[in-house]
Design a protein around this motif. Structure first.
Motif, PDB file in Angstrom:
ATOM      1  N   VAL A   1       0.844  -1.193   0.000  1.00 22.64           N
ATOM      2  CA  VAL A   1       0.000   0.000   0.000  1.00 22.64           C
ATOM      3  C   VAL A   1       0.881   1.245   0.000  1.00 22.64           C
ATOM      4  O   VAL A   1       1.826   1.344   0.783  1.00 22.64           O
ATOM      5  N   THR A   2       0.549   2.184  -0.870  1.00 19.85           N
ATOM      6  CA  THR A   2       1.228   3.484  -0.879  1.00 19.85           C
ATOM      7  C   THR A   2       0.219   4.561  -0.545  1.00 19.85           C
ATOM      8  O   THR A   2      -0.888   4.588  -1.110  1.00 19.85           O
ATOM      9  N   MET A   3       0.576   5.440   0.376  1.00 18.39           N
ATOM     10  CA  MET A   3      -0.295   6.528   0.802  1.00 18.39           C
ATOM     11  C   MET A   3       0.357   7.833   0.356  1.00 18.39           C
ATOM     12  O   MET A   3       1.433   8.192   0.838  1.00 18.39           O
ATOM     13  N   VAL A   4      -0.269   8.537  -0.571  1.00 19.26           N
ATOM     14  CA  VAL A   4       0.266   9.800  -1.060  1.00 19.26           C
ATOM     15  C   VAL A   4      -0.321  10.922  -0.214  1.00 19.26           C
ATOM     16  O   VAL A   4      -1.510  11.230  -0.304  1.00 19.26           O
ATOM     17  N   GLY A   5       0.520  11.499   0.630  1.00 24.80           N
ATOM     18  CA  GLY A   5       0.078  12.519   1.571  1.00 24.80           C
ATOM     19  C   GLY A   5       0.191  11.999   2.990  1.00 24.80           C
ATOM     20  O   GLY A   5      -0.332  10.921   3.307  1.00 24.80           O
TER      21      GLY A   5
ATOM     22  N   VAL B   1      -2.703   2.448  -4.402  1.00 24.66           N
ATOM     23  CA  VAL B   1      -2.133   3.762  -4.131  1.00 24.66           C
ATOM     24  C   VAL B   1      -3.259   4.677  -3.697  1.00 24.66           C
ATOM     25  O   VAL B   1      -4.218   4.901  -4.455  1.00 24.66           O
ATOM     26  N   PHE B   2      -3.177   5.180  -2.486  1.00 19.13           N
ATOM     27  CA  PHE B   2      -4.199   6.072  -1.945  1.00 19.13           C
ATOM     28  C   PHE B   2      -3.806   7.523  -2.191  1.00 19.13           C
ATOM     29  O   PHE B   2      -2.670   7.918  -1.933  1.00 19.13           O
ATOM     30  N   ILE B   3      -4.753   8.300  -2.661  1.00 16.82           N
ATOM     31  CA  ILE B   3      -4.591   9.748  -2.737  1.00 16.82           C
ATOM     32  C   ILE B   3      -5.213  10.330  -1.480  1.00 16.82           C
ATOM     33  O   ILE B   3      -6.425  10.250  -1.275  1.00 16.82           O
ATOM     34  N   ALA B   4      -4.362  10.892  -0.622  1.00 18.99           N
ATOM     35  CA  ALA B   4      -4.830  11.432   0.661  1.00 18.99           C
ATOM     36  C   ALA B   4      -4.239  12.826   0.853  1.00 18.99           C
ATOM     37  O   ALA B   4      -3.588  13.120   1.844  1.00 18.99           O
ATOM     38  N   VAL B   5      -4.476  13.663  -0.136  1.00 20.17           N
ATOM     39  CA  VAL B   5      -3.950  15.033  -0.104  1.00 20.17           C
ATOM     40  C   VAL B   5      -5.062  16.003   0.266  1.00 20.17           C
ATOM     41  O   VAL B   5      -6.248  15.651   0.266  1.00 20.17           O
TER      42      VAL B   5
ATOM     43  N   VAL C   1      -4.668  -0.309  -8.219  1.00 19.51           N
ATOM     44  CA  VAL C   1      -5.924   0.294  -7.776  1.00 19.51           C
ATOM     45  C   VAL C   1      -5.588   1.638  -7.136  1.00 19.51           C
ATOM     46  O   VAL C   1      -4.871   1.701  -6.134  1.00 19.51           O
ATOM     47  N   VAL C   2      -6.075   2.698  -7.733  1.00 18.61           N
ATOM     48  CA  VAL C   2      -5.835   4.052  -7.235  1.00 18.61           C
ATOM     49  C   VAL C   2      -7.068   4.478  -6.451  1.00 18.61           C
ATOM     50  O   VAL C   2      -8.180   4.539  -6.998  1.00 18.61           O
ATOM     51  N   VAL C   3      -6.881   4.734  -5.166  1.00 21.54           N
ATOM     52  CA  VAL C   3      -7.998   4.954  -4.253  1.00 21.54           C
ATOM     53  C   VAL C   3      -8.032   6.409  -3.802  1.00 21.54           C
ATOM     54  O   VAL C   3      -7.061   6.904  -3.230  1.00 21.54           O
ATOM     55  N   ASN C   4      -9.136   7.070  -4.056  1.00 24.92           N
ATOM     56  CA  ASN C   4      -9.276   8.458  -3.612  1.00 24.92           C
ATOM     57  C   ASN C   4      -9.795   8.468  -2.181  1.00 24.92           C
ATOM     58  O   ASN C   4     -10.958   8.158  -1.919  1.00 24.92           O
TER      59      ASN C   4
ATOM     60  N   GLY D   1      -3.939  10.725   5.674  1.00 29.88           N
ATOM     61  CA  GLY D   1      -2.930   9.833   5.133  1.00 29.88           C
ATOM     62  C   GLY D   1      -2.111   9.137   6.191  1.00 29.88           C
ATOM     63  O   GLY D   1      -1.873   7.923   6.125  1.00 29.88           O
ATOM     64  N   LEU D   2      -1.688   9.879   7.198  1.00 29.29           N
ATOM     65  CA  LEU D   2      -0.823   9.300   8.228  1.00 29.29           C
ATOM     66  C   LEU D   2      -1.594   8.319   9.103  1.00 29.29           C
ATOM     67  O   LEU D   2      -1.112   7.216   9.405  1.00 29.29           O
ATOM     68  N   VAL D   3      -2.792   8.700   9.521  1.00 30.45           N
ATOM     69  CA  VAL D   3      -3.598   7.792  10.351  1.00 30.45           C
ATOM     70  C   VAL D   3      -3.959   6.531   9.566  1.00 30.45           C
ATOM     71  O   VAL D   3      -3.811   5.410  10.063  1.00 30.45           O
TER      72      VAL D   3
END
Length: 434
Positions: A3-7, A80-84, A116-119, A12-14
């Motif tokens: 899993v990759t968390m962008v932001g 990959v999560f977008i958490a910006v 899978v790109v997850v918003n 994102g951190l939690v």
């Protein structure tokens, strides 16, 4: 899973730390070199109970890491999560999607194989379509799915909310993506957590609809509090009386100075703008936003009135500056309306917050920050409770009275019994009570 968390902001951190605690391999990415350096040192960029220990344990276990190199973090990721951030855009109240768009472009450049790109960011309806089109344009041959997976984390209780959620919402009609998301959240199936699979646009709207509904409840009980003050009723008993109705529920019925924080203000505005453009205005939400804005402004007048109608040259002690307890978040906090109004009326302000003073210094000028509630009371003409931190719930009234110039307390969170304060010689003013 990888899993990759962008932001590495709040969400994102939690989320990254909790996924790592589920046993996944998580890389959190951020462009802020200083933030990543501090995380490597175990220094959290936010205050959230339990987060530091959770991060530390998963870093030691080798399941959680931090980097500024998005290409390395993305290339082998399953999800990959977008958490910006999606702050309100200046001028029109729309959500600013520039960070989401940038993340989508960079993810598309570096992904390999099916991804899978997850918003995870809170975004308006249709943002998933936008992300999909951007990624397809950048990487026409890329094999990927775009999924909506909104967060429902309460600041101050985020880790529990992630690990024991009321529900998980996943927006996708792609069966491959559904299988990936089922595997990602598999640990929650053991607790029989409801997982709602729906289409992407519905998922995006669920997040806004939920926050707007809660904001409506807060604005509603605050208006009931105003009515209680005029007719001699008790808003806490009104809230209990209606909250015992299962159709209404008791949560979010605590009268106060108005809602703030990172979600409700911007999400209600964004929903309003989306609805207006769709020619389906949400007039109840529009009224809620106006009601809440006016309420925060009126609270300063309530304090001035409690001080005899004039605070010029008087010292006002402020207990609590963050929008809620157990966070250092100052975003749209009622204090940002109330404190400047008191300063403009000529008051001198001395304030204390257990976790928010460093953030408050960035937002509030011309006030004195002191250490502890009793320092706040020193030579004060009035003491104001703005945030209901636990350490403010059992103050020594006799000590306060000795320290203050005038024994006046304005309790904007209703944490005390009026009779207790008055029996100790205080002039006591609260919300929606006699």
């Amino acid at each position: 899973m990888r899993v990759t968390m962008v932001g590495t902001g709040y969400v994102g951190l939690v989320s990254g730390a909790c996924f790592a605690d589920f046993g996944h391999q998580v890389i959190c990415v951020d462009k802020d070199v200083g933030k990543i350096d501090r995380l490597h040192q175990g220094i959290m960029p936010i205050f959230e109970p339990g987060l530091e220990d959770l991060v530390e344990s998963n870093v030691k276990a080798g399941r959680l890491s931090f980097t500024t190199d998005l290409s390395e973090a993305v290339k082998d990721a399953d999800t990959v999560f977008i958490a910006v951030g999606t702050p309100s855009r200046r001028g029109d109240g729309h959500a600013d999607l520039s960070y989401v768009e940038q993340a989508a472009r960079e993810i598309a450049e570096h992904m390999r194989g099916y991804t899978v790109v997850v918003n995870k960011s809170t975004v308006p309806v249709g943002t998933g379509d936008l992300v999909q089109s951007i990624m397809a344009e950048v990487n026409p041959t890329g094999d990927f799915s775009v999924v909506s997976n909104p967060e429902f984390l309460r600041e101050g209780a985020a880790i529990g909310d992630f690990k024991r959620p009321d529900r998980v919402v996943v927006g996708t009609e792609d069966e491959r993506a559904r299988q990936v998301m089922r595997e990602l959240y598999r640990p929650l199936f053991l607790n029989e957590t409801p997982i709602l699979f729906t289409d992407r646009r519905t998922s995006e709207l669920i997040k806004y609809a939920a926050n707007a509904f809660l904001a409506v409840k807060i604005a509603y009980i605050n208006e009931m509090a105003d009515l209680c003050e005029q007719v001699g009723a008790n808003v806490q008993e009104v809230a209990r009386g209606i909250g015992l109705d299962n159709r209404i529920g008791k949560k979010f019925l605590n009268a106060g100075p108005g809602y703030g924080g990172s979600c409700f203000p911007k999400d209600t505005l964004a929903l309003m703008r989306t609805a207006q453009e769709a020619h389906a205005p949400v007039t109840i939400v529009e009224a809620t936003v106006a009601s809440n804005t006016n309420r925060k402004k009126r609270m300063a007048s309530k304090i001035i009135e409690a001080c005899g109608g004039d605070v010029s040259g008087k010292t006002i002690g402020i207990l609590g500056l963050t929008f809620k307890p157990n966070t250092d978040d100052m975003r749209d906090s009622p204090s940002l309306d109330i404190v400047p109004a008191l300063l403009a009326a000529g008051a001198r302000i001395q304030a204390y917050d257990p976790e928010g003073m460093e953030e408050a210094k960035k937002e509030l000028t011309g006030i004195e920050m002191v250490e502890g509630p009793y320092s706040v009371a020193e030579n004060a003409d009035a003491l104001v409770i703005l945030t209901e931190w636990d350490q403010f719930r059992a103050l020594d009234f006799e000590r306060l009275s000795r320290q203050m110039k005038q024994p006046v307390m304005v309790d904007l969170r209703n944490i005390y019994n009026p009779d207790d304060l008055r029996q100790n010689g205080f002039t006591y003013v609260s919300i929606g009570r006699k």
